[in-house]
Design an enzyme around this catalytic site. Structure first.
Site, PDB file in Angstrom:
ATOM      1  N   SER A 294       0.786  -1.246   0.091  1.00 50.25           N
ATOM      2  CA  SER A 294       0.100   0.055  -0.116  1.00 50.25           C
ATOM      3  C   SER A 294       0.748   1.347  -0.023  1.00 50.25           C
ATOM      4  O   SER A 294       1.426   1.341  -1.039  1.00 50.25           O
ATOM      5  CB  SER A 294      -0.893   0.063   1.202  1.00 50.25           C
ATOM      6  OG  SER A 294      -1.690   1.024   0.927  1.00 50.25           O
TER       7      SER A 294
ATOM      8  N   ASP B 123      -8.889  -6.061  -4.183  1.00 46.94           N
ATOM      9  CA  ASP B 123      -7.786  -5.340  -3.620  1.00 46.94           C
ATOM     10  C   ASP B 123      -8.407  -3.494  -3.681  1.00 46.94           C
ATOM     11  O   ASP B 123      -7.997  -2.708  -4.443  1.00 46.94           O
ATOM     12  CB  ASP B 123      -6.524  -5.219  -4.546  1.00 46.94           C
ATOM     13  CG  ASP B 123      -5.331  -4.258  -3.624  1.00 46.94           C
ATOM     14  OD1 ASP B 123      -5.492  -3.893  -2.530  1.00 46.94           O
ATOM     15  OD2 ASP B 123      -4.007  -4.542  -4.285  1.00 46.94           O
TER      16      ASP B 123
ATOM     17  N   HIS C 217      -6.738  -6.407  -0.021  1.00 45.25           N
ATOM     18  CA  HIS C 217      -5.538  -5.444   0.201  1.00 45.25           C
ATOM     19  C   HIS C 217      -4.516  -6.038   1.021  1.00 45.25           C
ATOM     20  O   HIS C 217      -4.818  -6.310   1.985  1.00 45.25           O
ATOM     21  CB  HIS C 217      -6.184  -4.227   0.800  1.00 45.25           C
ATOM     22  CG  HIS C 217      -5.130  -3.072   0.610  1.00 45.25           C
ATOM     23  ND1 HIS C 217      -4.703  -2.411  -0.608  1.00 45.25           N
ATOM     24  CD2 HIS C 217      -4.622  -2.411   1.617  1.00 45.25           C
ATOM     25  CE1 HIS C 217      -4.004  -1.563  -0.136  1.00 45.25           C
ATOM     26  NE2 HIS C 217      -3.692  -1.230   0.985  1.00 45.25           N
TER      27      HIS C 217
END
Length: 611
Positions: free
Chosen positions: A153, A303, A332
């Protein structure tokens, strides 16, 4: 079926096989920590983990993996406390250091034990800092002069930004669940702001940046009662400097206020015209990534709002680089196997093994066979198998279904007609969706409550499929629409309705009608789906009652529909669980035209039959 099964069908040497033969020659030494001073005097807290050999006389140099995180490089544990002190990057540290990599973890400015103030999400100041940290790394006696970066991320986007500095030591990056465009991949998918995301993420950052442990307790990643805030660096044993650093953080930006400033993509802030959504998006500086930098883009089918689009666009855009693309049945950060047919909640796929082979190839220069593999690997849900592909999209054939009377999807253009749908702003998609994990919520189940939700939407359903059909890529809802209001949020959903009536969420797409104008994708941002600028200049209100063609791409997925199943397209005008009303307090009456003259259709990249 496990996402770790059938790997030999898609790889010449599977990640499992590669990992099994790769030696582990070192021990993980205790970390060293210190402050590194930036050009403007800001001090960043840095942890260094080095491989330790049984040969104490040897002084080897290692390639380095660097992580830039806003989630603490390390937590301090209370005396006698237990737990992973780095829940964000600890698994990378424990895996790579014993295999011969130095690992450097940095608290980005304004976070953790670092000094400074954050003036925005993924601020350009952090990008400049990353170059200076790279300078510092290559000057260390334990560095062999080669740097790679990875992470999940925010940390993955930092890998992009590091490479975009053009630093000569950066040889390879592997962004995981990382955006290419912060605006559309993350906070404004389809030009619609995710209201719940900004609120929850803001609470998380206040908990971290202000050392508010009472707030952090609500986040599963950080709710260890033994955590006592950020770990001070070695030169600050009493935490005096840490307290000063946290005092700096009290002036950090607030996410809810900050993201609301970006109503239009690439439009500058009122107080800084040079700072826009592009500023905080890797695509805007991707042209600075040297062509010899290897890139592995990793994402999953659920995601968030578009991280998989980010991975695909990065892959398509950087076509001159050594590049690889990995798309799994994941949420995610690849924390959960999202397949309804999974054997276990947590993925079995050896992702770290695949990362190791990538960095072994491009940082260590080992002969791993990776260059002989297909550049793309993706997992087909319901088929429960990995596939290899030479290009994206992997399936070029398109099957078209036409909207027709009585809620049908048919194979030929029907006579002209229309359906009307009154938008209901109370309609939501629940809390088992693709959007929870990106807000720091520990989701474990995905769309298990999807049954019956399309009953409140305008839906069109096909006849039973004669054979199995495998979808891989971006579907498209090509609609002729009019509305009673001058703006409208359009949500489209794809569902498999199995023979026994079980409804399976497949994917979705969303678009604010204000942003319906299409543009050619720029060279810095390649797509194979309809591109929108989301710019103020291209934002045009609807004329009430006037029919317009609006094409809405679905988020990509690979999914096998069973023989006898039916395909359902559903259309809605709200998702109250995640998005705000459009327009406020004025639920539109929507008309969908179909048939001759206004051919509304569903286009899917599918292959018929079993593979």
């Amino acid at each position: 079926m496990s996402d770790g099964a059938n790997l030999d069908h898609a790889w010449r040497v599977s990640p499992t096989a590669y990992l099994a033969q790769r030696p582990v020659a070192f021990r993980l030494a205790a970390p060293r920590s210190r402050y590194v001073t930036m050009r403007d005097g800001c001090r960043l807290a840095v942890d260094v983990y080095l491989p330790e050999s049984t040969d104490t006389a040897a002084k080897p140099a290692f390639p380095t993996l660097v992580f830039f995180t806003p989630y603490y490089r390390r937590f301090k544990l209370r005396p006698g406390g237990v737990g992973e002190v780095n829940p964000n990057t600890g698994k990378f540290r424990d895996f790579f250091v014993p295999r011969g990599y130095a690992v450097v973890i940095v608290d980005v400015r304004g976070t953790g034990a670092s000094f400074g103030t954050r003036d925005g999400f993924r601020s350009p100041r952090e990008r400049h800092d990353s170059r200076e940290i790279a300078d510092w790394i290559v000057a260390q006696p334990w560095s062999n002069g080669s740097i790679g970066a990875t992470g999940i991320s925010y940390v993955g986007a930092a890998a992009d930004f590091l490479a975009s500095t053009g630093h000569g030591a950066v040889k390879a990056i592997a962004p995981i669940s990382s955006v290419w465009d912060t605006y559309v991949d993350n906070y404004f998918p389809g030009g619609i702001q995710l209201k719940s995301l900004t609120k929850v993420y803001d609470e998380l950052m206040i908990g971290l940046d202000h050392d508010r442990r009472d707030i952090l307790r609500q986040f599963s990643y950080f709710n260890n009662p033994d955590f006592e805030g950020p770990q001070p660096v070695d030169e600050d044993p009493d935490g005096v400097l840490l307290k000063d650093a946290i005092r700096d953080h009290l002036n950090n930006f607030r996410q809810t206020d900050f993201m609301a400033e970006f109503k239009f993509r690439e439009e500058g802030l009122p107080y800084d015209p040079e700072f826009s959504s592009a500023t905080i998006s890797p695509y805007s500086v991707g042209h600075n990534i040297r062509p010899d930098v290897a890139i592995l883009s990793v994402s999953g089918w659920l995601d968030g709002a578009g991280y998989m689009n980010g991975a695909i666009s990065r892959y398509l855009t950087k076509e001159g680089n050594p590049r690889h693309l990995l798309l799994g049945p994941w949420d995610h950060g690849a924390r959960i196997d999202i397949s309804p047919w999974r054997q276990a909640v947590e993925p079995d796929f050896p992702l770290l093994g695949e990362l190791l082979r990538f960095f072994d190839t491009y940082l260590m220069g080992l002969k791993t066979g990776l260059r002989d593999e297909a550049p793309i690997h993706y997992f087909s849900v319901h088929a429960e198998e990995w596939r290899a592909a030479e290009s994206w999209p992997p399936i070029k054939e398109q099957q078209t279904f036409f909207l027709a009377s009585d809620g049908r999807l048919v194979n030929t253009t029907p006579p002209a007609g229309e359906d009307r749908y009154q938008v209901d702003f109370t309609l939501g998609t629940g809390t088992e969706t693709r959007y929870e994990r990106i807000a720091g919520i520990d989701s474990r189940h995905y769309y298990a409550d999807w049954q019956g939700r399309s009953g409140r939407m305008l839906s069109y359903t096909s006849e039973p499929l004669e054979t199995a059909a495998e979808l891989a890529g971006h579907g498209l809802a090509d609609l002729w629409v009019s509305a009673s209001e001058r703006d409208l949020a359009l949500f489209v959903y794809l569902t498999e309705v199995e023979v026994d009536g079980t409804e399976r969420y497949v994917t979705e797409g969303l678009l604010r009608a204000l942003h319906r104008k299409e543009r050619p994708a720029p060279d810095s941002y390649r797509t194979i789906w309809p591109f929108r600028s989301f710019a103020r200049a291209d934002a045009v209100p609807l004329d009430p009652g006037v029919v317009e063609r609006i094409r809405i791409p679905f988020l990509p997925v690979a999914w096998r529909f069973s023989a006898g199943s039916r395909i359902r397209l559903s259309i809605a005008g709200a998702d109250d669980d995640h998005c705000g009303q459009i327009p406020h307090g004025r639920p539109p009456l929507v008309t969908i035209r179909w048939g001759e003259g206004h051919v509304s259709r569903l286009e899917l990249p599918v292959l018929a039959g079993d593979r």
